[in-house]
Design a protein around this motif. Sequence first.
Motif, PDB file in Angstrom:
ATOM      1  N   LYS A 165     -39.180  23.591  20.694  1.00 28.71           N
ATOM      2  CA  LYS A 165     -40.536  23.238  20.280  1.00 28.71           C
ATOM      3  C   LYS A 165     -41.592  23.901  21.181  1.00 28.71           C
ATOM      4  O   LYS A 165     -42.591  24.432  20.694  1.00 28.71           O
ATOM      5  CB  LYS A 165     -40.700  21.713  20.322  1.00 28.71           C
TER       6      LYS A 165
ATOM      7  N   ARG B  20     -39.161  12.122  17.912  1.00 28.75           N
ATOM      8  CA  ARG B  20     -39.806  10.808  17.957  1.00 28.75           C
ATOM      9  C   ARG B  20     -38.795   9.682  17.725  1.00 28.75           C
ATOM     10  O   ARG B  20     -38.934   8.601  18.280  1.00 28.75           O
ATOM     11  CB  ARG B  20     -40.909  10.778  16.890  1.00 28.75           C
TER      12      ARG B  20
ATOM     13  N   ALA C 160     -52.609  18.182  16.476  1.00 28.39           N
ATOM     14  CA  ALA C 160     -51.592  18.714  15.556  1.00 28.39           C
ATOM     15  C   ALA C 160     -52.164  18.801  14.138  1.00 28.39           C
ATOM     16  O   ALA C 160     -51.961  19.798  13.430  1.00 28.39           O
ATOM     17  CB  ALA C 160     -50.346  17.836  15.576  1.00 28.39           C
TER      18      ALA C 160
ATOM     19  N   PHE D 193     -52.993  20.055  23.982  1.00 28.68           N
ATOM     20  CA  PHE D 193     -51.547  20.081  23.707  1.00 28.68           C
ATOM     21  C   PHE D 193     -50.760  20.154  25.014  1.00 28.68           C
ATOM     22  O   PHE D 193     -49.790  19.425  25.206  1.00 28.68           O
ATOM     23  CB  PHE D 193     -51.169  21.299  22.857  1.00 28.68           C
ATOM     24  N   LEU D 194     -51.176  21.072  25.907  1.00 27.68           N
ATOM     25  CA  LEU D 194     -50.420  21.239  27.151  1.00 27.68           C
ATOM     26  C   LEU D 194     -50.493  19.970  27.994  1.00 27.68           C
ATOM     27  O   LEU D 194     -49.478  19.485  28.500  1.00 27.68           O
ATOM     28  CB  LEU D 194     -50.955  22.452  27.937  1.00 27.68           C
TER      29      LEU D 194
ATOM     30  N   ARG E 143     -51.038  10.242  22.953  1.00 26.43           N
ATOM     31  CA  ARG E 143     -50.405  10.384  21.639  1.00 26.43           C
ATOM     32  C   ARG E 143     -51.461  10.626  20.569  1.00 26.43           C
ATOM     33  O   ARG E 143     -51.307  11.490  19.704  1.00 26.43           O
ATOM     34  CB  ARG E 143     -49.619   9.103  21.360  1.00 26.43           C
TER      35      ARG E 143
ATOM     36  N   ILE F 261     -36.801  20.039  22.528  1.00 26.75           N
ATOM     37  CA  ILE F 261     -38.148  20.177  23.121  1.00 26.75           C
ATOM     38  C   ILE F 261     -38.335  21.607  23.638  1.00 26.75           C
ATOM     39  O   ILE F 261     -39.429  22.168  23.557  1.00 26.75           O
ATOM     40  CB  ILE F 261     -38.436  19.128  24.220  1.00 26.75           C
TER      41      ILE F 261
ATOM     42  N   HIS G  57     -52.815  14.098  20.921  1.00 21.43           N
ATOM     43  CA  HIS G  57     -51.780  15.064  20.528  1.00 21.43           C
ATOM     44  C   HIS G  57     -51.708  15.142  18.994  1.00 21.43           C
ATOM     45  O   HIS G  57     -51.659  16.234  18.420  1.00 21.43           O
ATOM     46  CB  HIS G  57     -50.446  14.599  21.105  1.00 21.43           C
ATOM     47  N   ILE G  58     -51.742  13.981  18.341  1.00 20.63           N
ATOM     48  CA  ILE G  58     -51.610  13.966  16.874  1.00 20.63           C
ATOM     49  C   ILE G  58     -52.866  14.543  16.205  1.00 20.63           C
ATOM     50  O   ILE G  58     -52.766  15.296  15.228  1.00 20.63           O
ATOM     51  CB  ILE G  58     -51.306  12.539  16.372  1.00 20.63           C
TER      52      ILE G  58
ATOM     53  N   TYR H 292     -32.158  16.268  23.104  1.00 21.34           N
ATOM     54  CA  TYR H 292     -33.611  16.112  23.240  1.00 21.34           C
ATOM     55  C   TYR H 292     -34.203  17.326  23.978  1.00 21.34           C
ATOM     56  O   TYR H 292     -35.182  17.926  23.548  1.00 21.34           O
ATOM     57  CB  TYR H 292     -33.923  14.820  24.004  1.00 21.34           C
TER      58      TYR H 292
ATOM     59  N   GLY I 200     -48.873  16.940  25.940  1.00 17.88           N
ATOM     60  CA  GLY I 200     -47.454  17.215  25.659  1.00 17.88           C
ATOM     61  C   GLY I 200     -46.615  17.108  26.918  1.00 17.88           C
ATOM     62  O   GLY I 200     -45.598  16.410  26.940  1.00 17.88           O
TER      63      GLY I 200
ATOM     64  N   SER J  11     -40.744  17.611  15.944  1.00 19.57           N
ATOM     65  CA  SER J  11     -41.385  16.472  16.630  1.00 19.57           C
ATOM     66  C   SER J  11     -40.995  15.154  15.972  1.00 19.57           C
ATOM     67  O   SER J  11     -40.806  14.143  16.656  1.00 19.57           O
ATOM     68  CB  SER J  11     -42.908  16.620  16.618  1.00 19.57           C
TER      69      SER J  11
ATOM     70  N   THR K 262     -46.492  13.538  28.202  1.00 21.46           N
ATOM     71  CA  THR K 262     -45.555  12.694  27.430  1.00 21.46           C
ATOM     72  C   THR K 262     -44.108  13.050  27.774  1.00 21.46           C
ATOM     73  O   THR K 262     -43.256  12.178  27.908  1.00 21.46           O
ATOM     74  CB  THR K 262     -45.794  12.885  25.912  1.00 21.46           C
ATOM     75  N   PHE K 263     -43.856  14.339  27.940  1.00 19.83           N
ATOM     76  CA  PHE K 263     -42.488  14.783  28.223  1.00 19.83           C
ATOM     77  C   PHE K 263     -42.035  14.361  29.631  1.00 19.83           C
ATOM     78  O   PHE K 263     -40.950  13.798  29.798  1.00 19.83           O
ATOM     79  CB  PHE K 263     -42.420  16.311  28.062  1.00 19.83           C
TER      80      PHE K 263
ATOM     81  N   ILE L 184     -42.696  22.837  13.844  1.00 17.83           N
ATOM     82  CA  ILE L 184     -42.964  21.940  14.988  1.00 17.83           C
ATOM     83  C   ILE L 184     -43.047  20.485  14.529  1.00 17.83           C
ATOM     84  O   ILE L 184     -42.554  19.580  15.203  1.00 17.83           O
ATOM     85  CB  ILE L 184     -44.266  22.353  15.698  1.00 17.83           C
TER      86      ILE L 184
ATOM     87  N   ARG M 164     -39.290   9.423  27.611  1.00 14.87           N
ATOM     88  CA  ARG M 164     -38.359   8.494  26.939  1.00 14.87           C
ATOM     89  C   ARG M 164     -36.914   8.903  27.167  1.00 14.87           C
ATOM     90  O   ARG M 164     -36.011   8.084  27.229  1.00 14.87           O
ATOM     91  CB  ARG M 164     -38.652   8.479  25.430  1.00 14.87           C
TER      92      ARG M 164
HETATM   93  C1  HEM Z   1     -46.382  22.961  25.034  1.00 15.26           C
HETATM   94  C2  HEM Z   1     -46.798  22.229  24.037  1.00 15.26           C
HETATM   95  C3  HEM Z   1     -46.244  20.881  23.628  1.00 15.26           C
HETATM   96  C4  HEM Z   1     -45.485  19.958  24.315  1.00 15.26           C
HETATM   97  C5  HEM Z   1     -44.957  20.054  25.753  1.00 15.26           C
HETATM   98  C6  HEM Z   1     -45.256  18.823  23.430  1.00 15.26           C
HETATM   99  C7  HEM Z   1     -44.542  17.690  23.740  1.00 15.26           C
HETATM  100  C8  HEM Z   1     -44.385  16.594  22.930  1.00 15.26           C
HETATM  101  C9  HEM Z   1     -43.657  15.380  23.288  1.00 15.26           C
HETATM  102  C10 HEM Z   1     -42.928  15.145  24.612  1.00 15.26           C
HETATM  103  C11 HEM Z   1     -43.718  14.541  22.233  1.00 15.26           C
HETATM  104  C12 HEM Z   1     -43.109  13.126  22.131  1.00 15.26           C
HETATM  105  C13 HEM Z   1     -41.713  13.194  21.546  1.00 15.26           C
HETATM  106  C14 HEM Z   1     -41.089  11.800  21.580  1.00 15.26           C
HETATM  107  O1  HEM Z   1     -41.544  10.924  20.824  1.00 15.26           O
HETATM  108  O2  HEM Z   1     -40.164  11.610  22.383  1.00 15.26           O
HETATM  109  C15 HEM Z   1     -44.492  15.199  21.177  1.00 15.26           C
HETATM  110  C16 HEM Z   1     -44.758  14.662  19.944  1.00 15.26           C
HETATM  111  C17 HEM Z   1     -45.383  15.341  18.911  1.00 15.26           C
HETATM  112  N1  HEM Z   1     -45.892  16.624  18.966  1.00 15.26           N
HETATM  113 FE1  HEM Z   1     -45.917  17.827  20.605  1.00 15.26          FE
HETATM  114  N2  HEM Z   1     -45.881  19.089  22.219  1.00 15.26           N
HETATM  115  C18 HEM Z   1     -46.476  20.323  22.297  1.00 15.26           C
HETATM  116  C19 HEM Z   1     -47.153  20.986  21.292  1.00 15.26           C
HETATM  117  C20 HEM Z   1     -47.285  20.516  20.004  1.00 15.26           C
HETATM  118  C21 HEM Z   1     -47.871  21.249  18.922  1.00 15.26           C
HETATM  119  C22 HEM Z   1     -48.440  22.672  19.036  1.00 15.26           C
HETATM  120  C23 HEM Z   1     -47.821  20.441  17.815  1.00 15.26           C
HETATM  121  C24 HEM Z   1     -48.289  20.701  16.399  1.00 15.26           C
HETATM  122  C25 HEM Z   1     -48.744  21.810  15.942  1.00 15.26           C
HETATM  123  C26 HEM Z   1     -47.202  19.197  18.214  1.00 15.26           C
HETATM  124  C27 HEM Z   1     -46.978  18.123  17.366  1.00 15.26           C
HETATM  125  C28 HEM Z   1     -46.408  16.926  17.728  1.00 15.26           C
HETATM  126  C29 HEM Z   1     -46.222  15.801  16.841  1.00 15.26           C
HETATM  127  C30 HEM Z   1     -46.632  15.739  15.364  1.00 15.26           C
HETATM  128  C31 HEM Z   1     -45.583  14.802  17.585  1.00 15.26           C
HETATM  129  C32 HEM Z   1     -45.124  13.435  17.087  1.00 15.26           C
HETATM  130  C33 HEM Z   1     -46.105  12.378  17.562  1.00 15.26           C
HETATM  131  C34 HEM Z   1     -45.635  10.967  17.213  1.00 15.26           C
HETATM  132  O3  HEM Z   1     -44.821  10.785  16.331  1.00 15.26           O
HETATM  133  O4  HEM Z   1     -46.132  10.050  17.854  1.00 15.26           O
HETATM  134  N3  HEM Z   1     -46.878  19.283  19.553  1.00 15.26           N
HETATM  135  N4  HEM Z   1     -44.870  16.459  21.645  1.00 15.26           N
END
Ligand code: HEM
Length: 152
Positions: free
Chosen positions: A99, A149, A19, A67-68, A12, A96, A15-16, A92, A71, A145, A74-75, A141, A80
């Motif tokens: 996204k 969340r 981002a 990210f890959l 996490r 996603i 990822h953040i 959801y 992300g 996201s 987490t997915f 995004i 979740r």
């Molecule tokens: C293939 C690429 C990506 C995948 C598979 C992915 C997947 C995920 C997943 C599964 C979550 C958790 C959602 C939840 O809380 O249930 C998440 C959170 C998040 N993602 Fe991604 N993501 C990807 C790319 C990106 C990109 C490119 C950005 C921003 C430019 C981004 C920004 C965020 C943010 C800000 C959160 C919220 C984190 C939090 O609140 O803890 N993601 N992402």
Amino acid sequence: MEVEYALMLVARWLHIISAALAIGVPIFMRFVLMPARQQLDEPQRAVLHEAIMARWRVFVYVMIVVFLATGFWTFLGVARWRSFEPDARFRYHLLIGIKILIALGMFFISSALAGRSAALAGMRRNAKLWVNVLVLLGLGIVVISGILRFMP
Ligand code: HEM
């Protein structure tokens, strides 16, 4: 269980941080760097541009991998959504899916702008337009996201 929890937290955080960079740097480039470099003459602009991109491109490639990895982990690993009711689960997955498509678009534009491929030189000539698109996709995004969340 504790290792899993620690992994989830590290994923996490990474990822953040990615981002913040993936959206923050294009905003800085579009609204600070691009206007400021107008004060330089063309040869200086070109040297500055290449020096910046040579370094930024490394960040772009590392961010895409982060990210890959984080992300999809987490997915599919944290997942979740497995505890959601069918309706919420559907929403959801829909969000996603959207996204991930937007993320792939962002990866393409960021790589095209920072890279050296001759085939994508046209995009670099229109950098202003493409950085605008990048910023808008990034904001989209973040909105999606944030919703994910706090689902269900
Ligand atoms: C293939 C690429 C990506 C995948 C598979 C992915 C997947 C995920 C997943 C599964 C979550 C958790 C959602 C939840 O809380 O249930 C998440 C959170 C998040 N993602 Fe991604 N993501 C990807 C790319 C990106 C990109 C490119 C950005 C921003 C430019 C981004 C920004 C965020 C943010 C800000 C959160 C919220 C984190 C939090 O609140 O803890 N993601 N992402």
